[in-house]
Design an enzyme around this catalytic site. Structure first.
Site, PDB file in Angstrom:
ATOM      1  N   TYR A  13       0.599  -1.527   0.244  1.00 44.51           N
ATOM      2  CA  TYR A  13       0.283   0.253   0.024  1.00 44.51           C
ATOM      3  C   TYR A  13       0.634   1.037  -0.225  1.00 44.51           C
ATOM      4  O   TYR A  13       0.861   1.807  -1.220  1.00 44.51           O
ATOM      5  CB  TYR A  13      -0.967  -0.177   1.015  1.00 44.51           C
ATOM      6  CG  TYR A  13      -2.031   1.473   1.874  1.00 44.51           C
ATOM      7  CD1 TYR A  13      -1.763   2.077   0.730  1.00 44.51           C
ATOM      8  CD2 TYR A  13      -2.038   1.784   2.662  1.00 44.51           C
ATOM      9  CE1 TYR A  13      -3.259   3.260   0.749  1.00 44.51           C
ATOM     10  CE2 TYR A  13      -2.209   2.864   3.192  1.00 44.51           C
ATOM     11  CZ  TYR A  13      -2.547   3.604   2.272  1.00 44.51           C
ATOM     12  OH  TYR A  13      -4.245   4.559   2.578  1.00 44.51           O
ATOM     13  N   ASP A  33      10.323  -6.981  -3.994  1.00 47.76           N
ATOM     14  CA  ASP A  33       8.940  -7.309  -2.967  1.00 47.76           C
ATOM     15  C   ASP A  33       8.551  -9.032  -3.891  1.00 47.76           C
ATOM     16  O   ASP A  33       8.992  -9.301  -4.147  1.00 47.76           O
ATOM     17  CB  ASP A  33       7.542  -6.436  -4.012  1.00 47.76           C
ATOM     18  CG  ASP A  33       7.177  -6.605  -1.858  1.00 47.76           C
ATOM     19  OD1 ASP A  33       6.296  -7.635  -2.283  1.00 47.76           O
ATOM     20  OD2 ASP A  33       6.615  -5.556  -2.507  1.00 47.76           O
ATOM     21  N   PHE A  35       6.326 -10.255  -2.443  1.00 47.49           N
ATOM     22  CA  PHE A  35       4.304 -10.043  -3.121  1.00 47.49           C
ATOM     23  C   PHE A  35       3.513 -11.662  -1.682  1.00 47.49           C
ATOM     24  O   PHE A  35       2.588 -11.538  -2.016  1.00 47.49           O
ATOM     25  CB  PHE A  35       4.166 -10.809  -4.297  1.00 47.49           C
ATOM     26  CG  PHE A  35       4.318 -10.203  -5.352  1.00 47.49           C
ATOM     27  CD1 PHE A  35       3.814  -8.646  -5.735  1.00 47.49           C
ATOM     28  CD2 PHE A  35       5.971 -10.062  -6.141  1.00 47.49           C
ATOM     29  CE1 PHE A  35       4.559  -8.346  -6.825  1.00 47.49           C
ATOM     30  CE2 PHE A  35       6.350  -9.228  -6.697  1.00 47.49           C
ATOM     31  CZ  PHE A  35       5.525  -8.552  -7.464  1.00 47.49           C
ATOM     32  N   ALA A  72       9.330  -2.590   3.219  1.00 49.37           N
ATOM     33  CA  ALA A  72       9.179  -4.135   3.362  1.00 49.37           C
ATOM     34  C   ALA A  72       9.301  -4.590   4.746  1.00 49.37           C
ATOM     35  O   ALA A  72      10.261  -4.379   5.494  1.00 49.37           O
ATOM     36  CB  ALA A  72       9.808  -4.695   2.397  1.00 49.37           C
ATOM     37  N   SER A  75       4.641  -6.634   9.884  1.00 50.24           N
ATOM     38  CA  SER A  75       3.384  -4.955  10.717  1.00 50.24           C
ATOM     39  C   SER A  75       2.722  -6.053  11.358  1.00 50.24           C
ATOM     40  O   SER A  75       1.490  -4.300  11.324  1.00 50.24           O
ATOM     41  CB  SER A  75       3.342  -4.111   9.489  1.00 50.24           C
ATOM     42  OG  SER A  75       2.393  -4.736   8.203  1.00 50.24           O
ATOM     43  N   TYR A 139       6.778  -6.350  17.355  1.00 46.85           N
ATOM     44  CA  TYR A 139       6.906  -4.924  16.302  1.00 46.85           C
ATOM     45  C   TYR A 139       7.028  -4.190  16.509  1.00 46.85           C
ATOM     46  O   TYR A 139       7.688  -3.651  16.246  1.00 46.85           O
ATOM     47  CB  TYR A 139       5.482  -4.654  15.604  1.00 46.85           C
ATOM     48  CG  TYR A 139       5.094  -4.551  14.278  1.00 46.85           C
ATOM     49  CD1 TYR A 139       5.637  -4.136  13.298  1.00 46.85           C
ATOM     50  CD2 TYR A 139       5.032  -2.725  14.853  1.00 46.85           C
ATOM     51  CE1 TYR A 139       5.956  -3.012  12.280  1.00 46.85           C
ATOM     52  CE2 TYR A 139       4.100  -1.935  13.834  1.00 46.85           C
ATOM     53  CZ  TYR A 139       5.131  -2.002  13.148  1.00 46.85           C
ATOM     54  OH  TYR A 139       4.820  -1.025  11.928  1.00 46.85           O
ATOM     55  N   HIS A 185      -8.030  -1.620   9.577  1.00 46.68           N
ATOM     56  CA  HIS A 185      -8.103  -0.336   9.662  1.00 46.68           C
ATOM     57  C   HIS A 185      -9.415   0.377   9.945  1.00 46.68           C
ATOM     58  O   HIS A 185     -10.005  -0.529   8.967  1.00 46.68           O
ATOM     59  CB  HIS A 185      -6.536   0.702   8.522  1.00 46.68           C
ATOM     60  CG  HIS A 185      -5.644  -0.382   8.539  1.00 46.68           C
ATOM     61  ND1 HIS A 185      -4.054   0.671   7.859  1.00 46.68           N
ATOM     62  CD2 HIS A 185      -4.593  -0.539   9.984  1.00 46.68           C
ATOM     63  CE1 HIS A 185      -3.212  -0.228   8.628  1.00 46.68           C
ATOM     64  NE2 HIS A 185      -3.373  -0.551   9.322  1.00 46.68           N
TER      65      HIS A 185
END
Length: 318
Positions: A13, A33, A35, A72, A75, A139, A185
């Site tokens: 994002y 990445d 993915f 990266a 999270s 985290y 979120h």
């Protein structure tokens, strides 16, 4: 000046919007990445793509690169508590290998996407950079460890490093928007209610000592965040590790976000009240004063704009 940059996590994002901005500025951008959470359908014409983990950066980097934007990461706070080893390996060990690869070929600068979670739950009105970091989960601890790596690397080897710490990111840039799985979120979940995909949204806690009784959090538009990354790249100075909090200094309450969603979508957005979640503080707001003074960064977009852009993007995937 056109430079060559590696962006880790560029299919995610935030990463995709950062890549979009760097390409718009005329830079040569390569993306690394795996993915695992990024999206293979992201369209960013002009970027060069590499499928791989952060630990594979040594296979991509060479002396032609001018810098790395490191986004990266694993999270999810809850996952980090249940499986901390994934965060030691996926964030700390992998980032160390990335830094090793940079040093070996002489890549001079890094902008690191850190997090305000390194501060834990400080009892202050605005979190400034001099608040002692006391992360409350693996985290946040993993991100703090990487920050500490960068401090030492800058001192020992002359790396130019900048860490950006922020809380909630929202909004979209065109079709580039939040598509997390699972989605935790507030704004995208409220928009799913507005679309009729969920029956209601829960408000966890309505008795906080805040202006409307609901928790207040600091929201930053993803486009403003991308701008901060670009400014940090330009400001990075050899032998120094700078840390900047990115925040509004005000914050937005849960009820204010709900009102913005109702206003933008024209939908009722049913809600129900639930008890506070354990460990949720009343207010988490970051001061952006240092970033304003030294980077010239000021958030330009308010919560309503975040909701509007996210809503418009969501229509394209529905």
């Amino acid at each position: 000046m056109r430079v060559k940059l590696l962006v880790t996590g560029g299919a995610g994002y935030i990463g995709a919007v950062v890549v979009q901005r760097l390409l718009q500025d005329g830079h040569c951008v390569e993306v690394l990445d795996n993915f695992s959470t990024g999206h293979e359908d992201v369209e960013l014409p002009g970027a060069v793509w590499h499928r791989g983990d952060i630990s594979d950066a040594g296979e991509v980097l060479d002396s032609s690169f001018n810098g790395v934007v490191h986004l990266a990461a694993k999270s999810l706070v809850g996952e980090s508590v249940e499986h901390p080893e994934r965060y030691w390996h996926g964030n700390i060990v992998a980032s160390l290998r990335l830094i090793d690869a940079m040093r070996e070929v002489g890549v001079p600068r890094m902008v690191f996407s850190s997090t305000a979670a390194v501060y834990g739950e400080p009892q202050v009105d605005k979190i400034t950079e001099d608040v002692p970091p006391t992360p409350t989960n693996p985290y946040g601890a993993s991100k703090l460890a990487i920050d500490q790596m960068l401090t030492a690397e800058a001192k020992a080897h002359g790396l130019a490093a900048v860490s950006l710490r922020y809380f909630n990111v929202a909004g979209a840039s065109g079709a580039l928007s939040e598509r997390h799985d699972p989605e935790t979120h507030l704004i995208p979940n409220l928009l799913r209610v507005a679309m009729g995909e969920r029956p209601e949204a829960k408000i966890f806690g309505t008795d906080y000592p805040t202006r409307d009784g609901t928790a207040i959090r600091d929201y930053i538009h993803v486009v403003d965040l991308a701008d901060a990354h670009v400014r940090a790249l330009h400001a990075a100075t050899g032998g120094e590790h700078a840390v900047y909090n990115l925040g509004t200094g005000i914050g937005t309450s849960v009820r204010e976000i709900i009102d913005a969603v109702r206003d933008v979508t024209g939908c009722e957005v049913p809600t129900s009240e639930a008890p506070r979640r354990a460990g949720d503080p009343a207010v988490l707001v970051a001061s952006g004063d240092l970033a304003a003074a030294e980077l010239g960064w000021h958030p330009q977009r308010n919560a309503r704009q975040m909701v509007k852009d996210a809503w418009n993007a969501l229509q394209q995937f529905s």
